[in-house]
Enzyme design. Structure first.
Site, PDB file in Angstrom:
ATOM      1  N   PRO A   2       0.750  -1.187   0.510  1.00  0.00           N
ATOM      2  CA  PRO A   2       0.060  -0.037  -0.069  1.00  0.00           C
ATOM      3  C   PRO A   2       0.815   1.260   0.184  1.00  0.00           C
ATOM      4  O   PRO A   2       1.698   1.243   0.544  1.00  0.00           O
ATOM      5  CB  PRO A   2      -0.873  -0.387   1.195  1.00  0.00           C
ATOM      6  CG  PRO A   2      -0.633  -1.137   2.319  1.00  0.00           C
ATOM      7  CD  PRO A   2       0.893  -2.191   1.121  1.00  0.00           C
ATOM      8  N   LYS A  33      -2.505  -5.075   6.136  1.00  0.00           N
ATOM      9  CA  LYS A  33      -1.311  -5.564   4.850  1.00  0.00           C
ATOM     10  C   LYS A  33      -0.319  -5.622   6.213  1.00  0.00           C
ATOM     11  O   LYS A  33      -0.709  -4.896   7.261  1.00  0.00           O
ATOM     12  CB  LYS A  33      -0.987  -5.064   3.823  1.00  0.00           C
ATOM     13  CG  LYS A  33      -1.664  -4.638   2.727  1.00  0.00           C
ATOM     14  CD  LYS A  33      -1.944  -5.982   1.746  1.00  0.00           C
ATOM     15  CE  LYS A  33      -2.289  -5.797   0.579  1.00  0.00           C
ATOM     16  NZ  LYS A  33      -2.073  -7.118  -0.248  1.00  0.00           N
TER      17      LYS A  33
END
Length: 118
Positions: A2, A33
């Protein structure tokens, strides 16, 4: 992997000192994540207009592989990111805009290749 980019017209001195790190931790939790894969950029003191006014505001861009590709996903993410941003920045939700961009592995370069091959 990300990527978060927070732009704001708030002055740097008015932001929490650990804002970038706090956004990293929050994004890891929100997007599911590992924090080691999250990248955060904070830009402050920018000339900005949101909803027709230059009153204090912020825009968050969230780009990632596989977790921002549907309205349903982004609705959940949006609520949680708004909670973080309103608390950290002291802005009302009407002064914040979030944009979500899905990425493909071939669009991210790392370690002299692209994520497709890592």
């Amino acid at each position: 992997m990300p990527f978060l980019e927070l732009d704001t017209n708030l002055p740097a001195g008015g932001l929490p000192p650990a804002l970038a790190q706090d956004l990293c931790v929050a994004a890891a939790d929100i997007l599911g994540k590992p924090a080691e894969r999250v990248n955060v950029t904070v830009r402050s003191g920018l000339p900005m207009v949101v909803a027709g006014t230059a009153e204090p505001c912020a825009q968050l861009l969230v780009s990632s592989i596989g977790v921002v590709g549907s309205a349903e996903q982004n609705q959940r993410h949006s609520a949680r990111f708004f909670d973080v941003l309103t608390a950290q920045l002291g802005l009302g939700p009407e002064r914040i805009v979030i944009r979500f961009y899905p990425l493909e592995p071939w669009q991210i370069g790392k370690n002299r290749t692209v994520m497709t091959f890592l």
